[in-house]
Design an enzyme around this catalytic site. Structure first.
Site, PDB file in Angstrom:
ATOM      1  N   HIS A  82       0.847  -1.192   0.000  1.00 13.04           N
ATOM      2  CA  HIS A  82       0.000   0.000   0.000  1.00 13.04           C
ATOM      3  C   HIS A  82       0.881   1.240   0.000  1.00 13.04           C
ATOM      4  O   HIS A  82       1.840   1.318   0.757  1.00 13.04           O
ATOM      5  CB  HIS A  82      -0.902   0.023   1.241  1.00 13.04           C
ATOM      6  CG  HIS A  82      -1.965   1.074   1.159  1.00 13.04           C
ATOM      7  ND1 HIS A  82      -3.239   0.814   0.695  1.00 13.04           N
ATOM      8  CD2 HIS A  82      -1.947   2.392   1.459  1.00 13.04           C
ATOM      9  CE1 HIS A  82      -3.947   1.925   0.712  1.00 13.04           C
ATOM     10  NE2 HIS A  82      -3.191   2.897   1.177  1.00 13.04           N
ATOM     11  N   ASP A 161     -14.125   3.221   7.184  1.00 14.34           N
ATOM     12  CA  ASP A 161     -13.095   4.078   6.588  1.00 14.34           C
ATOM     13  C   ASP A 161     -13.664   4.864   5.410  1.00 14.34           C
ATOM     14  O   ASP A 161     -13.367   6.043   5.235  1.00 14.34           O
ATOM     15  CB  ASP A 161     -11.881   3.267   6.132  1.00 14.34           C
ATOM     16  CG  ASP A 161     -10.857   4.181   5.467  1.00 14.34           C
ATOM     17  OD1 ASP A 161     -10.373   5.100   6.157  1.00 14.34           O
ATOM     18  OD2 ASP A 161     -10.567   4.014   4.276  1.00 14.34           O
ATOM     19  N   ARG A 168     -13.358  13.302   6.304  1.00 14.52           N
ATOM     20  CA  ARG A 168     -12.042  13.927   6.535  1.00 14.52           C
ATOM     21  C   ARG A 168     -11.643  14.795   5.353  1.00 14.52           C
ATOM     22  O   ARG A 168     -11.059  15.874   5.523  1.00 14.52           O
ATOM     23  CB  ARG A 168     -10.981  12.833   6.762  1.00 14.52           C
ATOM     24  CG  ARG A 168     -11.134  12.139   8.102  1.00 14.52           C
ATOM     25  CD  ARG A 168     -10.279  10.895   8.163  1.00 14.52           C
ATOM     26  NE  ARG A 168      -8.870  11.183   7.961  1.00 14.52           N
ATOM     27  CZ  ARG A 168      -8.014  10.345   7.385  1.00 14.52           C
ATOM     28  NH1 ARG A 168      -8.412   9.164   6.966  1.00 14.52           N
ATOM     29  NH2 ARG A 168      -6.754  10.682   7.245  1.00 14.52           N
ATOM     30  N   SER A 183      -6.828   4.487   8.883  1.00 17.89           N
ATOM     31  CA  SER A 183      -7.495   4.376   7.588  1.00 17.89           C
ATOM     32  C   SER A 183      -6.823   3.291   6.739  1.00 17.89           C
ATOM     33  O   SER A 183      -7.468   2.367   6.228  1.00 17.89           O
ATOM     34  CB  SER A 183      -7.421   5.740   6.881  1.00 17.89           C
ATOM     35  OG  SER A 183      -7.716   5.632   5.521  1.00 17.89           O
ATOM     36  N   LYS A 187      -8.018  -1.092   6.248  1.00 19.74           N
ATOM     37  CA  LYS A 187      -8.270  -1.712   4.933  1.00 19.74           C
ATOM     38  C   LYS A 187      -7.332  -2.884   4.695  1.00 19.74           C
ATOM     39  O   LYS A 187      -7.732  -3.917   4.167  1.00 19.74           O
ATOM     40  CB  LYS A 187      -8.086  -0.664   3.821  1.00 19.74           C
ATOM     41  CG  LYS A 187      -9.230   0.329   3.752  1.00 19.74           C
ATOM     42  CD  LYS A 187      -9.016   1.363   2.677  1.00 19.74           C
ATOM     43  CE  LYS A 187      -7.922   2.319   3.014  1.00 19.74           C
ATOM     44  NZ  LYS A 187      -8.085   3.696   2.591  1.00 19.74           N
TER      45      LYS A 187
HETATM   46  N1  URA Z   1      -4.587   6.788   1.994  1.00 15.46           N
HETATM   47  C1  URA Z   1      -5.599   6.208   2.713  1.00 15.46           C
HETATM   48  O1  URA Z   1      -6.092   5.148   2.366  1.00 15.46           O
HETATM   49  N2  URA Z   1      -6.027   6.854   3.812  1.00 15.46           N
HETATM   50  C2  URA Z   1      -5.508   8.015   4.245  1.00 15.46           C
HETATM   51  O2  URA Z   1      -5.937   8.531   5.259  1.00 15.46           O
HETATM   52  C3  URA Z   1      -4.463   8.620   3.481  1.00 15.46           C
HETATM   53  C4  URA Z   1      -4.018   7.963   2.346  1.00 15.46           C
END
Ligand code: URA
Length: 440
Positions: A82, A161, A168, A183, A187
């Site tokens: 990620h 999220d 946000r 966040s 995931k």
């Molecule tokens: N990527 C994400 O998935 N969440 C965030 O808060 C920032 C970048």
């Protein structure tokens, strides 16, 4: 329990209990807690932060707010990756097939563009026919058959999220280490892989611009991942200039194909090799050195390219576009941005480059916007290059010329030109594991 009291508690800098977090996230997802109360809580977290156990509880509660994907029907160790976001960041398209070609399974759920940053799913969908919405069975079958699949996040993956992120994005509460960590890790934990490699970007094109803050974010996420029983490593990578020279969906796919065919920009290649080698290391394929040799050989032998073709075909994309990238649709309009003066490029505001690409149509201005896959920016000159006045520093592309004045102005302002050649910056700045931080 009352949300009002929890907001007051966080405002005083106290840690929320597991039960309080459960009440807050559950209530928010089912609509009992309104956006305005959650916004106040998010802002309080931005100012007061979160304690370690409190953040772990928040992350796990968010992960369990929807489906926890069970990847056990896929044989072998599964490694996920990620990135915290970047401009011109097309690494997944190189890294995922490379790691799969080295024999490690990659069952990856990716996101769409966010703010000034691009998204892997949008890039893949610029390949005619490519389907990113496979059902679970087809996803598992693809990974078992060819070792890799990249799809969009399924509807019920960490819905907390999804809802919190949208809030946000509109309440200036994105840039917070605990909120970004929760966040991303919610995931990743829900997506089910055994090992997680995090690419924490830093510099002018990243969400977290400061290196030391990026280290804290990386450590926080590694601790959450390891605490949840997943082997987790983070690389801190440099996003102070766009990665490679292409920004925009079709042009980024073309750049990826160049790299997979043995050409392509060196900075992109270096970052991809380090990411892929670390993924192999997480899957226990050897020492870091051995893993680096494996990924280099795989990329240079053309095996990564062959795996990318298989990935495209398996997800119903038309691979003739990959074999001959001239077939891709071309932008109707282009516009050259010229250097206003002679000198060295001393700095680039990479976030502004990303925003300029969104203005051209390469990203979404609103959730409903349609992407123009042909839109984007070809960067000809980057930090450290010498230019003479009126040299073309970048070319803008779009299917409409309306965005050119704004995008060209943004891009010209994104470049700083001076007399002194700046020092070359490292691309891989640090590696964070459960054992500590290695700075390069
Ligand atoms: N990527 C994400 O998935 N969440 C965030 O808060 C920032 C970048």
């Amino acid at each position: 329990m009352r949300m009002y009291d929890l907001i007051e508690k966080k405002k005083q800098g106290e840690a929320l209990t597991k039960e309080e977090i459960s009440f807050m996230i559950g209530g928010y997802v089912n609509g009992e807690i309104p956006d305005y109360q959650m916004s106040a809580m998010l802002m309080a977290i931005c100012f007061k932060g979160m304690e370690t156990q409190e953040l772990t509880n928040l992350t796990l509660t968010m992960a369990h707010s929807g489906d926890m994907v069970d990847l056990s029907p896929i044989h072998g160790i599964k490694v996920d990756k990620h990135s915290t976001g970047g401009v011109g960041d097309k690494t997944t398209l190189v890294v995922a097939p490379t790691v799969a070609a080295c024999g490690v399974k990659v069952a990856k759920m990716s996101g769409r563009g966010l703010g000034h940053t691009g998204g892997t799913v949008d890039k893949l969908e610029s390949i005619p026919g490519f389907v990113t919405a496979l059902d679970e069975e087809a996803f598992f079958e693809a990974v078992n058959k060819i070792g890799v699949s990249v799809i969009g996040q399924t509807g019920n993956l960490a819905p907390a999220d999804k809802k919190l992120y949208a809030l946000r994005d509109t309440t200036a509460t994105v840039k917070s280490v605990p909120l970004i960590a929760a966040s991303i890790m919610s995931k990743k934990l829900a997506a089910g892989s055994d090992c997680i490699l995090l690419d924490v970007t830093t510099g002018s094109g990243a969400f977290i611009k400061d290196f030391e803050e990026a280290v804290i974010l990386a450590q926080t996420m590694v601790n959450i991942g390891e605490g949840a029983g997943r082997r987790t490593v983070a690389l801190i990578t440099n996003m102070d200039t766009p990665l490679g020279s292409a920004i925009g969906n079709i042009s980024e796919v073309k750049e990826v194909v160049e790299l997979l065919k043995g050409d392509g920009p060196e900075d992109l290649k270096t970052v991809c090799l380090h990411l892929a080698a670390n993924m192999l290391y997480l899957a226990e394929k050897g020492t870091m050195e051995e893993c680096m040799t494996q990924v280099k050989n795989t990329l240079e032998s053309g095996a990564s390219y062959q795996k990318f073709l298989e990935l495209v075909e398996t997800q119903r994309g038309d691979s003739s576009y990959i074999e001959d990238t001239e077939k891709f649709e071309k932008a109707e309009f282009h516009y050259d941005v010229k250097a206003p003066a002679a000198g060295y490029i001393t700095h680039m505001n990479t976030e502004q480059c990303g925003i300029a690409s969104v203005v051209l149509g390469a990203g979404r201005e609103t959730k409903e916007s349609e992407i123009d896959f042909t839109a984007g920016i070809q960067i000809h000159k980057k930090t450290g290059d010498y230019v003479t006045k009126d040299d073309i520093i970048a070319t803008l592309y779009s299917s409409s010329d309306v965005g050119f004045p704004t995008a060209a102005d943004m891009l010209a302002r994104a470049y700083e030109i001076g007399n002194e050649k700046p020092e070359e910056e490292k691309l891989i700045l640090a590696r964070v594991t459960k054992d500590g931080v290695e700075r390069f």
